[in-house]
Design a protein around this motif. Sequence first.
Motif, PDB file in Angstrom:
ATOM      1  N   PRO A  15       7.266  -2.996  15.455  1.00 15.56           N
ATOM      2  CA  PRO A  15       6.532  -3.130  13.873  1.00 15.56           C
ATOM      3  C   PRO A  15       6.616  -2.653  13.389  1.00 15.56           C
ATOM      4  O   PRO A  15       6.738  -2.313  11.796  1.00 15.56           O
ATOM      5  N   ILE A  16       6.591  -0.825  13.682  1.00 16.39           N
ATOM      6  CA  ILE A  16       6.810   0.130  12.118  1.00 16.39           C
ATOM      7  C   ILE A  16       8.037  -0.515  12.002  1.00 16.39           C
ATOM      8  O   ILE A  16       7.963  -0.551  10.795  1.00 16.39           O
TER       9      ILE A  16
ATOM     10  N   LEU B  81       7.994  10.972  17.200  1.00  9.24           N
ATOM     11  CA  LEU B  81       8.366   9.583  17.854  1.00  9.24           C
ATOM     12  C   LEU B  81       8.052   8.409  17.886  1.00  9.24           C
ATOM     13  O   LEU B  81       8.716   7.412  18.490  1.00  9.24           O
ATOM     14  N   ARG B  82       6.808   8.412  18.715  1.00 10.62           N
ATOM     15  CA  ARG B  82       5.892   6.942  19.002  1.00 10.62           C
ATOM     16  C   ARG B  82       6.270   6.685  18.197  1.00 10.62           C
ATOM     17  O   ARG B  82       6.285   5.315  18.041  1.00 10.62           O
ATOM     18  N   LEU B  83       6.001   6.610  16.902  1.00 10.15           N
ATOM     19  CA  LEU B  83       5.574   6.074  15.953  1.00 10.15           C
ATOM     20  C   LEU B  83       7.254   4.988  15.226  1.00 10.15           C
ATOM     21  O   LEU B  83       7.385   3.861  14.974  1.00 10.15           O
ATOM     22  N   VAL B  84       8.286   5.916  15.156  1.00 13.88           N
ATOM     23  CA  VAL B  84       9.105   5.411  15.148  1.00 13.88           C
ATOM     24  C   VAL B  84       9.662   4.500  16.236  1.00 13.88           C
ATOM     25  O   VAL B  84      10.617   3.849  15.675  1.00 13.88           O
ATOM     26  N   SER B  85       9.158   4.780  17.090  1.00  9.90           N
ATOM     27  CA  SER B  85       9.817   3.662  18.444  1.00  9.90           C
ATOM     28  C   SER B  85       9.264   2.810  19.130  1.00  9.90           C
ATOM     29  O   SER B  85       9.272   1.552  19.237  1.00  9.90           O
ATOM     30  N   GLN B  86       8.111   2.495  17.905  1.00  5.03           N
ATOM     31  CA  GLN B  86       7.124   0.882  17.290  1.00  5.03           C
ATOM     32  C   GLN B  86       7.892   0.011  16.559  1.00  5.03           C
ATOM     33  O   GLN B  86       7.881   0.084  15.694  1.00  5.03           O
TER      34      GLN B  86
ATOM     35  N   LEU C 261       0.823  -5.284   7.509  1.00  3.49           N
ATOM     36  CA  LEU C 261       0.894  -5.509   8.483  1.00  3.49           C
ATOM     37  C   LEU C 261       0.772  -5.108  10.258  1.00  3.49           C
ATOM     38  O   LEU C 261       0.967  -4.919  11.146  1.00  3.49           O
ATOM     39  N   LEU C 262       2.300  -5.122  10.214  1.00  3.61           N
ATOM     40  CA  LEU C 262       3.054  -4.720  10.832  1.00  3.61           C
ATOM     41  C   LEU C 262       3.210  -3.094  11.027  1.00  3.61           C
ATOM     42  O   LEU C 262       2.863  -3.145  12.043  1.00  3.61           O
ATOM     43  N   LEU C 263       3.247  -2.241  10.282  1.00  2.00           N
ATOM     44  CA  LEU C 263       2.266  -0.862  10.383  1.00  2.00           C
ATOM     45  C   LEU C 263       1.074  -0.929  10.639  1.00  2.00           C
ATOM     46  O   LEU C 263       0.589  -0.158  12.184  1.00  2.00           O
ATOM     47  N   LYS C 264       0.165  -2.000  10.772  1.00  2.00           N
ATOM     48  CA  LYS C 264      -1.168  -1.942  11.697  1.00  2.00           C
ATOM     49  C   LYS C 264      -0.880  -2.258  13.048  1.00  2.00           C
ATOM     50  O   LYS C 264      -1.418  -1.550  13.757  1.00  2.00           O
ATOM     51  N   ALA C 265      -0.198  -3.008  13.238  1.00  2.00           N
ATOM     52  CA  ALA C 265       0.130  -2.989  14.575  1.00  2.00           C
ATOM     53  C   ALA C 265       0.267  -2.279  15.606  1.00  2.00           C
ATOM     54  O   ALA C 265       0.407  -1.698  16.030  1.00  2.00           O
TER      55      ALA C 265
END
Length: 123
Positions: A52-53, A45-50, A21-25
């Motif tokens: 929730p991810i 970089l955008r993904l690892v800066s989220q 659920l956190l990955l989806k968010a």
Amino acid sequence: MDLISLTCILSSVILNASAQLLLKAGINAVGYFEFSVTNIVPISLRLVSQWPIIGGLACYSVSVIVWILGLSRVDVSIAYPMLSLGYIINAAVAWYLFSETISSQKLVGIAIILLGVVVLVHS
């Protein structure tokens, strides 16, 4: 299955479902993107800066540790099917948080999963 074993297994299931659920968010915050060689680094970089991810990956890490503790106490033939409870948790929370639909077919599937888990726990 004793209380400690059940707690380990269910905690791991909940952590694993939370990770999904956190990955989806997190990916919802990033939005749709095309995969290409030119955007692998910027998207990564955008993904690892989220947050929730990051939280989802942390939940996965902890869930693996708790899962190993559970497996040390429970036969894998009992423990592994318990992971299917994650489908139920994710369906319910995704419906609530992400407005995903739960069709009658999904509800029947969820009922079958619950029945299977009940049978396994009592075996």
